[in-house]
Motif scaffolding. Structure first.
Motif, PDB file in Angstrom:
ATOM      1  N   LEU A  13       0.850  -1.194   0.000  1.00  0.00           N
ATOM      2  CA  LEU A  13       0.000   0.000   0.000  1.00  0.00           C
ATOM      3  C   LEU A  13       0.883   1.240   0.000  1.00  0.00           C
ATOM      4  CD1 LEU A  13      -2.945   1.017   0.156  1.00  0.00           C
ATOM      5  CD2 LEU A  13      -2.683   1.035   2.655  1.00  0.00           C
ATOM      6  N   VAL A  14       0.718   2.088  -1.015  1.00  0.00           N
ATOM      7  CA  VAL A  14       1.471   3.323  -1.145  1.00  0.00           C
ATOM      8  C   VAL A  14       0.664   4.476  -0.554  1.00  0.00           C
ATOM      9  CG1 VAL A  14       2.437   4.984  -2.791  1.00  0.00           C
ATOM     10  CG2 VAL A  14       2.669   2.534  -3.209  1.00  0.00           C
ATOM     11  N   ARG A  15      -0.641   4.479  -0.854  1.00  0.00           N
ATOM     12  CA  ARG A  15      -1.527   5.522  -0.318  1.00  0.00           C
ATOM     13  C   ARG A  15      -2.865   4.905   0.023  1.00  0.00           C
ATOM     14  NH1 ARG A  15      -3.009  10.350  -3.955  1.00  0.00           N
ATOM     15  NH2 ARG A  15      -5.079   9.491  -4.034  1.00  0.00           N
ATOM     16  N   SER A  16      -3.296   5.130   1.250  1.00  0.00           N
ATOM     17  CA  SER A  16      -4.550   4.567   1.732  1.00  0.00           C
ATOM     18  C   SER A  16      -5.744   5.398   1.265  1.00  0.00           C
ATOM     19  CB  SER A  16      -4.536   4.531   3.264  1.00  0.00           C
ATOM     20  OG  SER A  16      -5.791   4.122   3.762  1.00  0.00           O
ATOM     21  N   SER A  17      -6.851   4.711   1.085  1.00  0.00           N
ATOM     22  CA  SER A  17      -8.116   5.379   0.782  1.00  0.00           C
ATOM     23  C   SER A  17      -8.678   6.036   2.041  1.00  0.00           C
ATOM     24  CB  SER A  17      -9.137   4.347   0.272  1.00  0.00           C
ATOM     25  OG  SER A  17      -9.445   3.427   1.318  1.00  0.00           O
ATOM     26  N   GLY A  18      -8.125   5.652   3.178  1.00  0.00           N
ATOM     27  CA  GLY A  18      -8.638   6.119   4.461  1.00  0.00           C
ATOM     28  C   GLY A  18      -9.532   5.081   5.127  1.00  0.00           C
ATOM     29  N   PHE A  19      -9.761   3.970   4.410  1.00  0.00           N
ATOM     30  CA  PHE A  19     -10.639   2.917   4.917  1.00  0.00           C
ATOM     31  C   PHE A  19      -9.969   1.566   4.691  1.00  0.00           C
ATOM     32  CE2 PHE A  19     -13.285   6.462   3.606  1.00  0.00           C
ATOM     33  CZ  PHE A  19     -13.986   6.712   4.778  1.00  0.00           C
ATOM     34  N   GLU A  20      -9.749   0.839   5.786  1.00  0.00           N
ATOM     35  CA  GLU A  20      -9.047  -0.440   5.703  1.00  0.00           C
ATOM     36  C   GLU A  20      -9.751  -1.431   4.783  1.00  0.00           C
ATOM     37  OE1 GLU A  20      -7.511  -3.976   8.659  1.00  0.00           O
ATOM     38  OE2 GLU A  20      -7.840  -1.977   9.500  1.00  0.00           O
ATOM     39  N   ARG A  21     -11.091  -1.444   4.826  1.00  0.00           N
ATOM     40  CA  ARG A  21     -11.853  -2.372   3.971  1.00  0.00           C
ATOM     41  C   ARG A  21     -11.591  -2.106   2.495  1.00  0.00           C
ATOM     42  NH1 ARG A  21     -15.626  -2.297   7.777  1.00  0.00           N
ATOM     43  NH2 ARG A  21     -16.238  -0.195   7.208  1.00  0.00           N
ATOM     44  N   LEU A  22     -11.577  -0.832   2.109  1.00  0.00           N
ATOM     45  CA  LEU A  22     -11.337  -0.484   0.703  1.00  0.00           C
ATOM     46  C   LEU A  22      -9.894  -0.792   0.303  1.00  0.00           C
ATOM     47  CD1 LEU A  22     -13.300   2.869   0.339  1.00  0.00           C
ATOM     48  CD2 LEU A  22     -14.050   0.554  -0.255  1.00  0.00           C
ATOM     49  N   ASP A  23      -8.960  -0.515   1.203  1.00  0.00           N
ATOM     50  CA  ASP A  23      -7.555  -0.822   0.913  1.00  0.00           C
ATOM     51  C   ASP A  23      -7.364  -2.322   0.698  1.00  0.00           C
ATOM     52  OD1 ASP A  23      -7.066   1.896   1.271  1.00  0.00           O
ATOM     53  OD2 ASP A  23      -6.225   1.638   3.281  1.00  0.00           O
ATOM     54  N   GLN A  24      -8.017  -3.130   1.533  1.00  0.00           N
ATOM     55  CA  GLN A  24      -7.895  -4.590   1.409  1.00  0.00           C
ATOM     56  C   GLN A  24      -8.557  -5.087   0.125  1.00  0.00           C
ATOM     57  OE1 GLN A  24      -6.126  -6.811   3.432  1.00  0.00           O
ATOM     58  NE2 GLN A  24      -6.558  -8.174   1.708  1.00  0.00           N
ATOM     59  N   ALA A  25      -9.729  -4.539  -0.213  1.00  0.00           N
ATOM     60  CA  ALA A  25     -10.410  -4.947  -1.447  1.00  0.00           C
ATOM     61  C   ALA A  25      -9.568  -4.563  -2.669  1.00  0.00           C
ATOM     62  CB  ALA A  25     -11.794  -4.312  -1.526  1.00  0.00           C
ATOM     63  N   ALA A  26      -8.892  -3.414  -2.601  1.00  0.00           N
ATOM     64  CA  ALA A  26      -8.007  -3.001  -3.696  1.00  0.00           C
ATOM     65  C   ALA A  26      -6.835  -3.970  -3.807  1.00  0.00           C
ATOM     66  CB  ALA A  26      -7.509  -1.580  -3.467  1.00  0.00           C
ATOM     67  N   TYR A  27      -6.253  -4.343  -2.670  1.00  0.00           N
ATOM     68  CA  TYR A  27      -5.147  -5.307  -2.658  1.00  0.00           C
ATOM     69  C   TYR A  27      -5.595  -6.627  -3.286  1.00  0.00           C
ATOM     70  CZ  TYR A  27      -1.783  -8.704  -0.932  1.00  0.00           C
ATOM     71  OH  TYR A  27      -0.866  -9.720  -0.849  1.00  0.00           O
ATOM     72  N   ASP A  28      -6.766  -7.121  -2.854  1.00  0.00           N
ATOM     73  CA  ASP A  28      -7.271  -8.387  -3.391  1.00  0.00           C
ATOM     74  C   ASP A  28      -7.418  -8.320  -4.909  1.00  0.00           C
ATOM     75  OD1 ASP A  28      -7.388  -9.312  -0.769  1.00  0.00           O
ATOM     76  OD2 ASP A  28      -9.557  -9.017  -0.595  1.00  0.00           O
ATOM     77  N   ALA A  29      -7.912  -7.186  -5.415  1.00  0.00           N
ATOM     78  CA  ALA A  29      -8.108  -7.025  -6.858  1.00  0.00           C
ATOM     79  C   ALA A  29      -6.776  -7.009  -7.603  1.00  0.00           C
ATOM     80  CB  ALA A  29      -8.894  -5.748  -7.147  1.00  0.00           C
ATOM     81  N   VAL A  30      -5.830  -6.166  -7.160  1.00  0.00           N
ATOM     82  CA  VAL A  30      -4.576  -6.037  -7.909  1.00  0.00           C
ATOM     83  C   VAL A  30      -3.756  -7.327  -7.879  1.00  0.00           C
ATOM     84  CG1 VAL A  30      -4.487  -3.535  -7.619  1.00  0.00           C
ATOM     85  CG2 VAL A  30      -3.203  -4.986  -6.034  1.00  0.00           C
TER      86      VAL A  30
ATOM     87  N   PHE B 224       4.933  -1.426 -10.232  1.00  0.00           N
ATOM     88  CA  PHE B 224       4.024  -0.590 -11.018  1.00  0.00           C
ATOM     89  C   PHE B 224       2.952  -0.085 -10.058  1.00  0.00           C
ATOM     90  CE2 PHE B 224       0.262  -0.712 -14.036  1.00  0.00           C
ATOM     91  CZ  PHE B 224       0.675   0.325 -14.852  1.00  0.00           C
ATOM     92  N   ASN B 225       2.771   1.237  -9.954  1.00  0.00           N
ATOM     93  CA  ASN B 225       1.730   1.789  -9.076  1.00  0.00           C
ATOM     94  C   ASN B 225       0.353   1.635  -9.724  1.00  0.00           C
ATOM     95  OD1 ASN B 225       3.430   2.503  -7.021  1.00  0.00           O
ATOM     96  ND2 ASN B 225       3.560   4.650  -7.599  1.00  0.00           N
ATOM     97  N   VAL B 226      -0.566   1.040  -8.970  1.00  0.00           N
ATOM     98  CA  VAL B 226      -1.922   0.777  -9.474  1.00  0.00           C
ATOM     99  C   VAL B 226      -2.925   1.502  -8.576  1.00  0.00           C
ATOM    100  CG1 VAL B 226      -3.628  -0.986 -10.013  1.00  0.00           C
ATOM    101  CG2 VAL B 226      -1.191  -1.477 -10.333  1.00  0.00           C
ATOM    102  N   PRO B 227      -3.565   2.552  -9.107  1.00  0.00           N
ATOM    103  CA  PRO B 227      -4.584   3.251  -8.320  1.00  0.00           C
ATOM    104  C   PRO B 227      -5.952   2.569  -8.491  1.00  0.00           C
ATOM    105  CG  PRO B 227      -4.207   4.420 -10.368  1.00  0.00           C
ATOM    106  CD  PRO B 227      -3.264   3.233 -10.351  1.00  0.00           C
ATOM    107  N   ILE B 228      -6.682   2.471  -7.401  1.00  0.00           N
ATOM    108  CA  ILE B 228      -8.054   1.967  -7.428  1.00  0.00           C
ATOM    109  C   ILE B 228      -8.941   3.078  -6.854  1.00  0.00           C
ATOM    110  CG2 ILE B 228      -9.681   0.236  -6.581  1.00  0.00           C
ATOM    111  CD1 ILE B 228      -7.607  -1.032  -8.382  1.00  0.00           C
ATOM    112  N   ASN B 229      -9.849   3.562  -7.687  1.00  0.00           N
ATOM    113  CA  ASN B 229     -10.755   4.623  -7.256  1.00  0.00           C
ATOM    114  C   ASN B 229     -12.071   4.017  -6.789  1.00  0.00           C
ATOM    115  OD1 ASN B 229      -9.136   6.961  -7.939  1.00  0.00           O
ATOM    116  ND2 ASN B 229      -9.418   6.325 -10.052  1.00  0.00           N
ATOM    117  N   TRP B 230     -12.407   4.271  -5.554  1.00  0.00           N
ATOM    118  CA  TRP B 230     -13.668   3.796  -4.980  1.00  0.00           C
ATOM    119  C   TRP B 230     -14.649   4.975  -5.004  1.00  0.00           C
ATOM    120  CZ3 TRP B 230     -13.816  -1.214  -4.632  1.00  0.00           C
ATOM    121  CH2 TRP B 230     -12.654  -1.933  -4.375  1.00  0.00           C
ATOM    122  N   VAL B 231     -15.605   4.910  -5.923  1.00  0.00           N
ATOM    123  CA  VAL B 231     -16.562   5.985  -6.113  1.00  0.00           C
ATOM    124  C   VAL B 231     -17.961   5.426  -5.932  1.00  0.00           C
ATOM    125  CG1 VAL B 231     -17.420   7.725  -7.718  1.00  0.00           C
ATOM    126  CG2 VAL B 231     -15.005   7.117  -7.743  1.00  0.00           C
ATOM    127  N   LEU B 232     -18.736   6.010  -5.027  1.00  0.00           N
ATOM    128  CA  LEU B 232     -20.111   5.581  -4.823  1.00  0.00           C
ATOM    129  C   LEU B 232     -20.974   6.102  -5.966  1.00  0.00           C
ATOM    130  CD1 LEU B 232     -20.373   6.245  -1.010  1.00  0.00           C
ATOM    131  CD2 LEU B 232     -20.446   4.021  -2.134  1.00  0.00           C
TER     132      LEU B 232
END
Length: 87
Positions: free
Chosen positions: A42-59, A78-86
């Motif tokens: 994790l380079v930069r957190s979304s601010g929410f552990e659940r979202l960070d973990q789901a991003a990790y699982d995806a990448v 390679f830096n991979v950004p995951i945008n969590w947008v409601l």
């Protein structure tokens, strides 16, 4: 530079949706020369552990086009950004 292949969208955690959690998580993914992820940090957190973990699982499930040096596939990060947008 490494690149993405056609990968499925990450799964937005249900509880995060209910709680209105959103943001961007960035993971540095170390990609093997075969395009398979070896590790992710994790380079930069979304601010929410659940979202960070789901991003990790995806990448870590995705496959990538490995980077090349002098035309030869090379393992690299390679830096991979995951945008969590409601929606």
């Amino acid at each position: 530079d490494a690149d993405y292949l056609q990968n499925p969208k990450p799964v937005y955690p249900r509880q995060s949706k209910r709680l209105g959690e959103h943001g961007q998580a960035i993971h540095s993914v170390f990609i093997g020369k075969d395009g398979v992820p070896v590790s992710a940090t994790l380079v930069r957190s979304s601010g929410f552990e659940r979202l960070d973990q789901a991003a990790y699982d995806a990448v870590m499930r995705w496959r990538y086009m490995p980077g090349k040096r002098n035309g030869v596939a090379t393992a690299m990060a390679f830096n991979v950004p995951i945008n969590w947008v409601l929606e």
